[in-house]
Design an enzyme around this catalytic site. Sequence first.
Site, PDB file in Angstrom:
ATOM      1  N   SER A 142       0.867  -1.186   0.000  1.00  0.00           N
ATOM      2  CA  SER A 142       0.000   0.000   0.000  1.00  0.00           C
ATOM      3  C   SER A 142       0.897   1.227   0.000  1.00  0.00           C
ATOM      4  O   SER A 142       2.084   1.121   0.338  1.00  0.00           O
ATOM      5  CB  SER A 142      -0.855  -0.016   1.280  1.00  0.00           C
ATOM      6  OG  SER A 142      -1.462   1.239   1.514  1.00  0.00           O
ATOM      7  N   TYR A 155      -2.006  -1.177  10.430  1.00  0.00           N
ATOM      8  CA  TYR A 155      -1.956  -1.289   8.958  1.00  0.00           C
ATOM      9  C   TYR A 155      -0.634  -0.743   8.423  1.00  0.00           C
ATOM     10  O   TYR A 155       0.036  -1.390   7.609  1.00  0.00           O
ATOM     11  CB  TYR A 155      -3.144  -0.516   8.379  1.00  0.00           C
ATOM     12  CG  TYR A 155      -3.405  -0.740   6.911  1.00  0.00           C
ATOM     13  CD1 TYR A 155      -4.146  -1.832   6.459  1.00  0.00           C
ATOM     14  CD2 TYR A 155      -2.929   0.158   5.955  1.00  0.00           C
ATOM     15  CE1 TYR A 155      -4.406  -2.016   5.104  1.00  0.00           C
ATOM     16  CE2 TYR A 155      -3.183  -0.028   4.603  1.00  0.00           C
ATOM     17  CZ  TYR A 155      -3.926  -1.111   4.185  1.00  0.00           C
ATOM     18  OH  TYR A 155      -4.170  -1.293   2.850  1.00  0.00           O
TER      19      TYR A 155
END
Length: 260
Positions: A142, A155
């Site tokens: 990401s 995350y």
Amino acid sequence: MLTGKSALVTGSTSGIGQGIARALASQGCRVMLNGFGDAADIERLRDGMAAEYGVTVAYNRADMTRPEEIGALVADTVAQLGNINILVNNAGIQHTAPVDSFPPEKWDAIIAVNLSASFHTIQHSLPHMKTGGWGRIINIASVHGLVASANKAAYVTAKHGLVGLTKVVALETAGQGITSNAICPGWTRTELIEPQIVARAQALGVDMEEGGRNLLAEKQPSRQFVSIDQLGQLALFLCSAAADQITGTALPVDGGWTAQ
Ligand code: NAD
């Protein structure tokens, strides 16, 4: 391009993973699907993909938080598809909260699915790739593998870790016909980010479309969502001979997010 090859795509019952599985199948690759969802829906997906692309498509429901199920998933891929040449580590979950109130069980789950699962799939898959002298490991990280955002402690930690793992595996496999790369998407419209759009829309008292636009405006200079198809096409490129010397990279597909 990929006729005769076999791929495992984790978390491919929806979103980006399903798009990458379709892109691979469209090039003649056999595919093992994985992920959660309604059993009948998944069987329709599996059967539909097999018919559409004329390749073997299998499914295994392994839970990416469970290392023993991950080992069995790789073994099942080899048993059903004949090998594992391409591994796409895509399964991922999200939870947003400030670090001082972040639920520890959410931290553990995110680290397990978004980071540790990739260690386990890679460990089990590499011997097969080394035997064949060819392999592609594609980790769906990401932008949060490269930069941080508030309220995403687990995350961001997991995705930074995944980029690090990508590099180590690239060094350990260099020159053996195997590449290891991370794709780092920015905002991509899938179920994963839907709760964040809902929260934004509610906070601003606007509809979902305006909530999405507001989310984009904050981080993604293009103000356009990345498409699932664009990520599938990049995965295909990484599987091509043109990408033989691309390894250890973390490739942003983010409308300029990480250029800022
Ligand atoms: P999604 O929710 O549509 O897909 C997630 C997939 O993972 C689903 O198939 C789900 O069933 C599966 N999954 C979840 N927990 C699992 C578990 N324990 N075991 C097995 N499978 C599990 O979300 P998405 O946006 O397509 O996310 C795919 C990947 O892309 C994730 O790693 C995510 O972090 C990453 N990503 C997404 C965006 C975005 O904006 N959507 C941006 C950057 C990175």
